[in-house]
Design a protein around this motif. Structure first.
Motif, PDB file in Angstrom:
ATOM      1  N   ALA A  21      24.357  56.520   7.887  1.00 30.04           N
ATOM      2  CA  ALA A  21      24.415  55.588   9.013  1.00 30.04           C
ATOM      3  C   ALA A  21      25.741  54.844   9.018  1.00 30.04           C
ATOM      4  N   LYS A  22      26.005  54.136  10.121  1.00 30.53           N
ATOM      5  CA  LYS A  22      27.229  53.332  10.197  1.00 30.53           C
ATOM      6  C   LYS A  22      27.106  52.109   9.280  1.00 30.53           C
ATOM      7  N   LEU A  23      28.173  51.284   9.217  1.00 31.49           N
ATOM      8  CA  LEU A  23      28.195  50.201   8.234  1.00 31.49           C
ATOM      9  C   LEU A  23      27.216  49.067   8.568  1.00 31.49           C
ATOM     10  N   PHE A  24      27.015  48.794   9.875  1.00 33.10           N
ATOM     11  CA  PHE A  24      26.159  47.645  10.221  1.00 33.10           C
ATOM     12  C   PHE A  24      25.038  47.990  11.191  1.00 33.10           C
ATOM     13  N   CYS A  25      24.790  49.295  11.419  1.00 38.62           N
ATOM     14  CA  CYS A  25      23.670  49.679  12.274  1.00 38.62           C
ATOM     15  C   CYS A  25      23.164  51.028  11.776  1.00 38.62           C
ATOM     16  N   THR A  26      22.100  51.543  12.392  1.00 36.70           N
ATOM     17  CA  THR A  26      21.504  52.774  11.857  1.00 36.70           C
ATOM     18  C   THR A  26      21.980  54.028  12.593  1.00 36.70           C
ATOM     19  N   ASN A  36      30.521  58.828  23.036  1.00 36.77           N
ATOM     20  CA  ASN A  36      29.587  57.731  23.315  1.00 36.77           C
ATOM     21  C   ASN A  36      28.113  58.129  23.201  1.00 36.77           C
ATOM     22  N   SER A  37      27.809  59.067  22.303  1.00 39.11           N
ATOM     23  CA  SER A  37      26.408  59.456  22.094  1.00 39.11           C
ATOM     24  C   SER A  37      25.864  58.887  20.779  1.00 39.11           C
ATOM     25  N   CYS A  38      26.717  58.393  19.882  1.00 37.89           N
ATOM     26  CA  CYS A  38      26.260  57.828  18.609  1.00 37.89           C
ATOM     27  C   CYS A  38      26.479  56.316  18.664  1.00 37.89           C
ATOM     28  N   ASN A  54      24.663  48.192   5.525  1.00 41.28           N
ATOM     29  CA  ASN A  54      24.126  49.459   5.021  1.00 41.28           C
ATOM     30  C   ASN A  54      24.330  49.511   3.490  1.00 41.28           C
ATOM     31  N   GLY A  55      23.235  49.414   2.739  1.00 39.26           N
ATOM     32  CA  GLY A  55      23.317  49.372   1.268  1.00 39.26           C
ATOM     33  C   GLY A  55      23.904  50.634   0.676  1.00 39.26           C
ATOM     34  N   ALA A  56      23.666  51.796   1.331  1.00 38.47           N
ATOM     35  CA  ALA A  56      24.202  53.056   0.805  1.00 38.47           C
ATOM     36  C   ALA A  56      25.723  53.048   0.847  1.00 38.47           C
ATOM     37  N   ALA A 147      33.154  53.746  16.367  1.00 41.51           N
ATOM     38  CA  ALA A 147      33.066  52.293  16.164  1.00 41.51           C
ATOM     39  C   ALA A 147      31.935  51.965  15.196  1.00 41.51           C
ATOM     40  N   GLY A 148      32.246  51.252  14.147  1.00 32.96           N
ATOM     41  CA  GLY A 148      31.227  50.831  13.189  1.00 32.96           C
ATOM     42  C   GLY A 148      31.012  51.803  12.039  1.00 32.96           C
ATOM     43  N   VAL A 149      31.722  52.932  12.050  1.00 35.18           N
ATOM     44  CA  VAL A 149      31.584  53.890  10.941  1.00 35.18           C
ATOM     45  C   VAL A 149      32.070  53.223   9.646  1.00 35.18           C
ATOM     46  N   ALA A 150      31.351  53.505   8.530  1.00 39.03           N
ATOM     47  CA  ALA A 150      31.642  52.829   7.260  1.00 39.03           C
ATOM     48  C   ALA A 150      32.912  53.367   6.609  1.00 39.03           C
ATOM     49  N   LEU A 151      33.852  52.460   6.362  1.00 39.33           N
ATOM     50  CA  LEU A 151      35.109  52.838   5.709  1.00 39.33           C
ATOM     51  C   LEU A 151      35.321  51.989   4.460  1.00 39.33           C
TER      52      LEU A 151
END
Ligand SMILES: [Zn+2]
Length: 494
Positions: A21-26, A36-38, A54-56, A147-151
């Motif tokens: 999942a992204k860093l702050f949403c699922t 714009n589909s994710c 996101n704990g993971a 946008a929001g992907v965990a880096l």
């Protein structure tokens, strides 16, 4: 002429974490997804939408920190980096400015002839990715999938002194992160992007020169080329008595040049402030220890161990540990086969040859360490000869199969019974008198031709070493006969 200036470069490397999942949403994120589909209200930046960490992603960032020898902060926190730009709908990006998750650490690189250098890290912090502008002719769109992907952002000290060292840093980092399963490090899909800070300083002077930042380079060769270009550009300015402007530039891969974008923003321009929607992030020592216990041996250490444990050449160990999958494959196969050196030879010459010849990565091939070990044991025990072994290897690599079953069901077993081979040897010699004569006349290579004839008659199943011996014995027998009957040298053998 001695160089007047020395390069000092630091890298800020954005790495996409391997999480569902992204860093702050699922929302999940797929590179190939429709624009714009994710997306959801959180990653679209709707007013009032609240981020949930996101704990993971935190676990992956801790693992990255441990692989790089960082200190993991028991308490870290999130901040807003404010700026107005179409790629950040909420006008800020959530990052960790004041209290990053990891501090310190280093990347080990090899420079010159095996000399090892450490490039220090200042920090690793978590942050969200931003959206992507897409330009079609004179209209532009924004894709929020990213946008929001965990880096994580890995920041090195300005200790890199050449473009080649920067390449070594990125290569070593990619290898480590792939090993730890922290990221896919797929550069084509933007999994790893790099900002470069570079300045030139006068040789022998400690003070650094004015630094220029080059943004968002997404290939390792791009970083190398950009640094080389900047070293020339800044060197020319300084040599002409000018001064380098502090600015942000971008790398244009098509023209092979860096291009000025804007005067560099300093930290105050971003008005960093503590993120009010997220609590502090606590990581306990027990969690850090648990994550540490899940980490693999670092590739550099593994290389040394493979050389010592299996007696394989350092070069082979380097190739094998270049991928964790291949190194695991090798060690499992070596354990089953009981001879690491032989397994390493098969991998280096035959398996990797098949990888190249068929363009199939070993991960995607059908062979497992169990089958490779079984196949090698069939060859080593003399059940099949090496040529049959190589044919089977290719078949199993591409289509799968169990070596023992294939050998039994197809009757591929090597003929190692001298009595069975003697007839074939006699027939091959009777059919090729010229080769026999050549050998008697001193052309020793003729024996090899006769071995080949016997192998052909046995349909590749004869033990070539045994055939060689039998041919030699027969030829020597003929020579002895010749000498005793005093016919040699004047008759048909000439
Ligand atoms: Zn979302």
């Amino acid at each position: 002429m001695k160089a007047q200036y020395e390069m000092r470069a630091g890298l800020e490397i954005h790495v996409q974490l391997k999480v569902a999942a992204k860093l702050f949403c699922t929302c999940d994120f797929s590179f190939a997804a429709e624009p714009n589909s994710c997306v959801c209200p959180v990653c679209l930046g709707y007013p009032g939408a609240l981020p949930v960490l996101n704990g993971a992603a935190v676990a992956q960032a801790v693992k990255a920190g441990l692989m790089l020898g960082c200190e993991i902060n028991s308490v870290s926190s999130f901040d807003r980096k404010n700026y107005f730009y179409p790629d950040a709908a909420k006008n800020y990006q959530i990052t960790q400015n004041f209290n990053p998750l990891c501090r310190g650490g280093a990347i080990e690189i090899q420079v010159g002839d095996g000399e090892v250098r450490e490039i220090g890290l200042t920090r690793i912090h978590l942050e969200e990715d931003v959206a992507k502008s897409v330009h079609h002719g004179d209209c532009s769109g924004i894709d929020f999938n990213r946008a929001g992907v965990a880096l994580i952002e890995i920041v090195t000290r300005p200790e890199i002194t050449s473009a080649d060292e920067a390449v070594a840093v990125l290569t070593a980092l990619k290898e480590l992160l792939l090993y730890a399963g922290v990221s896919d490090c797929n550069l084509e899909e933007g999994n790893m992007r790099c900002d470069v800070n570079m300045s030139l300083k006068h040789c022998g002077v400690a003070e650094l020169g004015t630094k220029v930042e080059i943004k968002n380079i997404n290939t390792i060769s791009g970083v190398q080329a950009a640094l080389r270009y900047e070293a020339r550009r800044q060197g020319d300015i300084l040599a002409g008595g000018g001064s380098v402007e502090q600015e942000t530039r971008r790398w244009d891969a098509e023209t092979g040049k860096t291009v000025a974008m804007r005067a560099k923003e300093d930290a105050p321009d971003y008005r960093y402030m503590a993120e009010p929607d997220l609590p502090q992030l606590g990581v306990t020592a027990a969690e850090v220890a648990r994550l540490g216990s899940e980490l693999p041996e670092a590739p550099a250490k593994r290389r040394i161990r493979l050389v010592e444990q299996y007696g394989i050449p350092a070069y082979d160990a380097g190739v094998i540990t270049g991928s964790r999958f291949l190194a695991d494959f090798f060690e499992e196969s070596a354990g089953l086969c009981g001879n690491g050196k032989v397994v390493s030879n098969w991998i280096m010459t035959d398996v990797l040859h098949l990888v190249g010849a068929h363009g199939v990565a070993i991960e995607a091939s059908r062979i497992s360490p169990v089958e490779l070990a079984e196949l090698i044991n069939l060859v080593n025990s003399g059940t099949i000869n090496a040529a049959t072994g190589k044919e089977l290897l290719e078949e199993i690599f591409l289509q799968g199969g169990t070596p023992t079953t294939m050998v039994e069901s197809r009757g591929l077993g090597q003929i190692s019974d001298a009595a069975m081979l003697e007839d074939l040897v006699a027939a091959a010699m009777a059919d090729n008198p010229n080769s026999v004569n050549d050998w008697l006349a001193g052309k020793k290579a003729a024996a090899g031709f006769l071995v080949g004839q016997v192998m052909k008659r046995s349909r590749g199943k004869a033990d070539p070493k045994l055939v060689g011996k039998l041919i030699e014995v027969s030829l020597n027998g003929i020579r002895t006969d010749c000498v005793t009957t005093a016919e040699c040298g004047k008759g048909e053998h000439q």
